[in-house]
Design a protein around this motif. Structure first.
Motif, PDB file in Angstrom:
ATOM      1  N   LEU B 192       0.828  -1.217   0.000  1.00 17.47           N
ATOM      2  CA  LEU B 192       0.000   0.000   0.000  1.00 17.47           C
ATOM      3  C   LEU B 192       0.856   1.259   0.000  1.00 17.47           C
ATOM      4  O   LEU B 192       0.516   2.263   0.621  1.00 17.47           O
ATOM      5  CB  LEU B 192      -0.950  -0.023   1.212  1.00 17.47           C
ATOM      6  N   SER B 193       1.979   1.206  -0.702  1.00 21.29           N
ATOM      7  CA  SER B 193       2.852   2.379  -0.702  1.00 21.29           C
ATOM      8  C   SER B 193       2.476   3.387  -1.791  1.00 21.29           C
ATOM      9  O   SER B 193       2.988   4.500  -1.801  1.00 21.29           O
ATOM     10  CB  SER B 193       4.312   1.949  -0.869  1.00 21.29           C
ATOM     11  N   ARG B 194       1.594   3.013  -2.708  1.00 24.04           N
ATOM     12  CA  ARG B 194       1.145   3.963  -3.745  1.00 24.04           C
ATOM     13  C   ARG B 194      -0.279   4.440  -3.514  1.00 24.04           C
ATOM     14  O   ARG B 194      -0.658   5.535  -3.892  1.00 24.04           O
ATOM     15  CB  ARG B 194       1.196   3.321  -5.122  1.00 24.04           C
ATOM     16  N   CYS B 195      -1.119   3.593  -2.930  1.00 23.51           N
ATOM     17  CA  CYS B 195      -2.502   3.957  -2.647  1.00 23.51           C
ATOM     18  C   CYS B 195      -3.076   2.952  -1.670  1.00 23.51           C
ATOM     19  O   CYS B 195      -2.409   1.980  -1.307  1.00 23.51           O
ATOM     20  CB  CYS B 195      -3.341   4.024  -3.923  1.00 23.51           C
ATOM     21  N   GLY B 196      -4.299   3.191  -1.234  1.00 20.99           N
ATOM     22  CA  GLY B 196      -4.931   2.268  -0.295  1.00 20.99           C
ATOM     23  C   GLY B 196      -4.822   2.762   1.136  1.00 20.99           C
ATOM     24  O   GLY B 196      -4.050   3.667   1.450  1.00 20.99           O
ATOM     25  N   VAL B 197      -5.623   2.147   1.991  1.00 16.87           N
ATOM     26  CA  VAL B 197      -5.619   2.466   3.420  1.00 16.87           C
ATOM     27  C   VAL B 197      -5.027   1.272   4.171  1.00 16.87           C
ATOM     28  O   VAL B 197      -5.521   0.151   4.029  1.00 16.87           O
ATOM     29  CB  VAL B 197      -7.055   2.732   3.934  1.00 16.87           C
ATOM     30  N   ALA B 198      -3.993   1.526   4.946  1.00 11.84           N
ATOM     31  CA  ALA B 198      -3.360   0.438   5.701  1.00 11.84           C
ATOM     32  C   ALA B 198      -4.180   0.172   6.950  1.00 11.84           C
ATOM     33  O   ALA B 198      -4.026   0.829   7.973  1.00 11.84           O
ATOM     34  CB  ALA B 198      -1.919   0.810   6.049  1.00 11.84           C
ATOM     35  N   GLY B 199      -5.070  -0.792   6.849  1.00 14.36           N
ATOM     36  CA  GLY B 199      -6.041  -1.054   7.903  1.00 14.36           C
ATOM     37  C   GLY B 199      -5.402  -1.582   9.179  1.00 14.36           C
ATOM     38  O   GLY B 199      -4.361  -2.247   9.167  1.00 14.36           O
ATOM     39  N   VAL B 200      -6.077  -1.282  10.276  1.00 16.73           N
ATOM     40  CA  VAL B 200      -5.651  -1.737  11.588  1.00 16.73           C
ATOM     41  C   VAL B 200      -5.774  -3.262  11.684  1.00 16.73           C
ATOM     42  O   VAL B 200      -4.899  -3.932  12.238  1.00 16.73           O
ATOM     43  CB  VAL B 200      -6.511  -1.006  12.644  1.00 16.73           C
ATOM     44  N   MET B 201      -6.834  -3.830  11.137  1.00 15.50           N
ATOM     45  CA  MET B 201      -6.985  -5.285  11.178  1.00 15.50           C
ATOM     46  C   MET B 201      -5.953  -5.951  10.285  1.00 15.50           C
ATOM     47  O   MET B 201      -5.442  -7.026  10.618  1.00 15.50           O
ATOM     48  CB  MET B 201      -8.410  -5.676  10.769  1.00 15.50           C
ATOM     49  N   ARG B 202      -5.628  -5.328   9.163  1.00 21.73           N
ATOM     50  CA  ARG B 202      -4.560  -5.851   8.297  1.00 21.73           C
ATOM     51  C   ARG B 202      -3.251  -5.937   9.076  1.00 21.73           C
ATOM     52  O   ARG B 202      -2.556  -6.966   9.047  1.00 21.73           O
ATOM     53  CB  ARG B 202      -4.403  -4.931   7.084  1.00 21.73           C
ATOM     54  N   ALA B 203      -2.922  -4.845   9.796  1.00 22.63           N
ATOM     55  CA  ALA B 203      -1.679  -4.839  10.581  1.00 22.63           C
ATOM     56  C   ALA B 203      -1.724  -5.922  11.654  1.00 22.63           C
ATOM     57  O   ALA B 203      -0.730  -6.636  11.892  1.00 22.63           O
ATOM     58  CB  ALA B 203      -1.480  -3.458  11.219  1.00 22.63           C
TER      59      ALA B 203
END
Lengths: 271, 271
Positions: B192-203
């Motif tokens: 997600l370094s170009r776009c997108g939201v780095a979600g808390v659940m993903r982390a």
């Protein structure tokens, strides 16, 4: 003077407003002189186009009436019109029952140094690039973080505006202006089908130039074309036209076509 | 319950707020159970990172205390935290004197059909692409028109989420979820370094998988990789994990790794 929200004198919006939640809306910044909103038809035309593309259902007759009435009350100054998609339910999904919210804010006339128009300005070469998003390109929508980041890149008074490129390195616009080049008598401004805001003054200048028989091209613009330009200027519907004297290592004279168009714009804006 | 603005029970923001004017701010949507904000550290960590990247100066101790107090008052539900760059002067330039504005809103618990987690969902293949903007990628900022447009693409109940690609055709995420694939025992999610939201659940899932010894890769994901996946699921911090059964002509079974991670998440969210 008091702001109006849906025609009422109110200075706030509900926290559920989708303009706040998602930047889900549009705006126009309109110069007002002696109670008259300048270039109103072009502002409302762009707003209308934005509503169409974002599927915002608004009563454009009411908007026009309100802007006209607010401008009379304001007298001289800047009228900011915001249209949001009203209140949110939960999440991004549209709330079909929520009417669009109309916000009118007034402020004092702009106070840019007159020297900007007379002597010209320098552009700060912004590192912030414009992302390419055809679905939003050209619109004056409320998602303006790129402009916020770009404007924060310089604080010195030597730069009155910033130059923004897109992700592919094309020359697009200023942070709050559109950009024009002159080369061999031809007027050139950037194609805004991938990113950028299609300014009201830009549209007016394109129409005026055509009426004057000045050849006009709207196309992709490279940094090399910018460097080789005979004249460069920026414009918006509040300050009109500022000649551009330089940007980083590039420099340009203030040329005759810029001066000619400044004369036309001065008459339009009565400044 | 009442919303809080800077700790006071208020249900509106001034029209000058930069969140409304430019989407100049960040937000977090936090599940609250029995007065406890779930995954709070990860939410505040992302908010902190967003503040750093957008140069928003906030008192993170005050934010944490307010969220904890608000969650106690809310009991069970969804806590939405918005942080804006406070009031605007004129234009995009920062107002160094304006403090960041803290907004807390509470609503009832989410009411997604339990079948979404049990049987899995279908993704609507969104035509709206995500623009590539590294300066904003990963952040949960207030410029969300792309998500608004994408979510408006479908109204039927057959699709519980949408699939979003970037402008280059890479698979990025859902409209309000992150996406994971499983292939040969490997867990894969989009860079997600170009776009997108780095979600808390993903982390959280990335950390949990690593702790469990499940090989994890964060990388660019193609539609072909998605098609060939053994399992696909989406996640966020409110609903946890939904297995994905299909998207357009693609289909996947609900697999064992998805079920295993669902068990872990269910314990985390106490659902």
């Amino acid at each position: 003077m008091h702001s109006w929200v849906d025609g009422q004198p109110v200075d706030s919006v509900p926290l559920k407003d989708r303009g706040l939640a998602y930047g889900d809306g549009l705006f126009e910044t309109i110069a007002v002189k002696a109670g008259q909103p300048l270039l109103l038809d072009r502002h409302l035309q762009r707003l209308n186009e934005g509503c169409r593309r974002l599927a915002l259902v608004a009563d454009h007759g009411v908007i026009r009436s309100e802007v006209l009435a607010y401008a009379v009350a304001l007298g001289d100054g800047i009228l900011k019109l915001i249209l949001t998609r009203g209140d949110s339910l939960r999440g991004y999904g549209l709330n079909p029952g929520a009417p669009v919210r109309r916000i009118l804010q007034g402020s004092a006339p702009a106070t840019y140094p007159p020297a900007h128009g007379v002597e010209g300005i320098r552009l700060f070469p912004c590192a912030t690039r414009l992302a390419e998003q055809p679905l939003l390109a050209g619109l004056k929508h409320l998602n303006r973080l790129e402009q916020v980041l770009a404007r924060a890149e310089w604080q010195d008074a030597d730069h009155a505006e910033g130059l923004m490129l897109d992700m592919s390195g094309r020359v697009i616009e200023g942070v709050f202006s559109n950009l024009f080049l002159v080369r061999n008598g031809l007027l050139l401004t950037s194609d805004l089908s991938r990113c950028g805001v299609a300014g009201v003054m830009r549209a007016e200048l394109l129409a005026q130039a055509q009426a004057l028989g000045i050849p006009v091209v709207v196309a992709d613009v490279s940094v090399e074309q910018l460097r080789q330009a005979d004249e460069v200027f920026v414009c918006n519907s509040v300050y009109g036209i500022w000649p551009v004297r330089g940007c980083a290592a590039m420099s340009w004279p203030v040329g005759p076509l810029t001066r000619k168009l400044q004369g036309i714009v001065r008459a339009l804006l009565d400044i």
